[in-house]
Design an enzyme around this catalytic site. Structure first.
Site, PDB file in Angstrom:
ATOM      1  N   ASP A  84       0.860  -1.185   0.000  1.00 28.28           N
ATOM      2  CA  ASP A  84       0.000   0.000   0.000  1.00 28.28           C
ATOM      3  C   ASP A  84       0.893   1.230   0.000  1.00 28.28           C
ATOM      4  O   ASP A  84       1.955   1.245   0.624  1.00 28.28           O
ATOM      5  CB  ASP A  84      -0.982   0.002   1.177  1.00 28.28           C
ATOM      6  N   ASP A 173      -9.810   3.801   5.880  1.00 26.58           N
ATOM      7  CA  ASP A 173      -8.737   3.700   6.871  1.00 26.58           C
ATOM      8  C   ASP A 173      -9.195   4.373   8.158  1.00 26.58           C
ATOM      9  O   ASP A 173      -9.269   5.601   8.249  1.00 26.58           O
ATOM     10  CB  ASP A 173      -7.486   4.368   6.309  1.00 26.58           C
ATOM     11  N   GLU A 175      -8.059   4.727  11.938  1.00 21.97           N
ATOM     12  CA  GLU A 175      -6.986   4.493  12.897  1.00 21.97           C
ATOM     13  C   GLU A 175      -6.824   5.697  13.817  1.00 21.97           C
ATOM     14  O   GLU A 175      -7.635   6.629  13.792  1.00 21.97           O
ATOM     15  CB  GLU A 175      -5.684   4.155  12.184  1.00 21.97           C
TER      16      GLU A 175
END
Length: 285
Positions: A84, A173, A175
């Protein structure tokens, strides 16, 4: 010359004007102060200040440790090697990665509703041109705007999907917050609802259930270990060690494992949990 008496209309007008000015100045001051009604009306944190430093896993090693090139324990199960990337890597040597066995890639496209990766075209199209199956991901900042707004921005700036056999569904994503409170100043219910909004909007726009990138530790802390997404959204989990470890609630298995942030050529290395035909199936929906 006439003398103005205390009750004269001239003084009343001047007094009202002065009071109005004081009130206007006070309101203007309040609007600029945190925690006031004016600030609350805006309802959102400032846009990201350093989005080029935010990528899938940028906060994982910082908060959870690891990241140091530990290879996965050998397994008889079939896997596919991937990477990634995001803007901080610049132009990527895709042919070199392909020669090294990398067969899929996820590329950061957007963050909040203000940032697009300036290297997205080179990274997204370059991986495709070498033969890789690739997808795009969005770095979430739930405190800056709604889930729907960020999903729409993502789709409009590279996060769409097409059934060409080479495009993975978009990924969200989730986080640790790079800008402050770990959970973005939101309750577990608030964060879960924000994600539901994002995923529903993405599916309405593309027809696909998006992948979710998140760590078990963050998920437990910030969502109360919600099991709301395990049945619909494939899991991409970071853990920098010899095994994938415990998964968040709701998932019986992972789809992608980000196992290191210090791999050769490109740091973030990933392992798809299945054979290549299963990766193709994920792309085809």
């Amino acid at each position: 010359m006439p003398v103005l008496r205390s009750g004269s209309p001239h003084r009343s007008v001047r007094t009202r004007t002065t009071v109005a000015g004081i009130l206007l100045a006070t309101v203007s001051l309040l609007v600029g102060l945190p925690g006031t009604a004016g600030a609350a009306a805006a309802g959102h944190a400032p846009e990201p200040r350093h989005p080029e430093q935010d990528w899938a896993g940028s906060q994982i090693a910082r908060h959870e440790g690891g990241g140091g090139g530990v290879l996965p324990t050998p397994s008889l199960a079939a896997t596919v090697e991937g990477v990634d990337v995001s803007g901080h890597q610049g132009n990527v040597n895709w042919s070199g990665l392909w020669s090294g066995g990398v067969k899929f890639a996820y590329v950061k496209a957007t963050e909040s509703t203000s940032y697009t990766n300036p290297y997205f075209a080179q990274q997204y199209n370059g991986s495709y041109d070498t033969g890789m199956i690739r997808g795009a991901y969005h770095f979430a900042t739930p405190d800056t705007s709604s889930g729907a707004a960020q999903a729409n921005y993502f789709v409009a700036h590279g996060g769409g999907w097409s059934k060409d056999g080479k495009t993975l569904p978009g990924a969200l994503d989730m986080e640790y917050n790079p800008y402050g409170d770990t959970c973005y100043g939101m309750t577990a219910t608030g964060l879960v609802n924000w994600m539901k909004d994002w995923f529903a909007t993405y599916k309405a726009r593309t027809g696909r259930d998006a992948v979710i990138y998140t760590s078990t530790s963050w998920w437990k802390q910030c969502t109360g270990n919600s099991a709301a997404f395990g049945a619909t959204n494939p899991l991409w989990v970071p853990r920098y060690g010899s095994s994938v470890g415990e998964l968040p609630a709701g998932w019986g298995f992972h789809t992608i494992w980000q196992y290191t942030s210090t791999g050769p050529t490109v740091g973030d290395r990933d392992s798809f949990n299945g054979a290549y035909d299963r990766l193709q199936a994920l792309a085809n929906g």
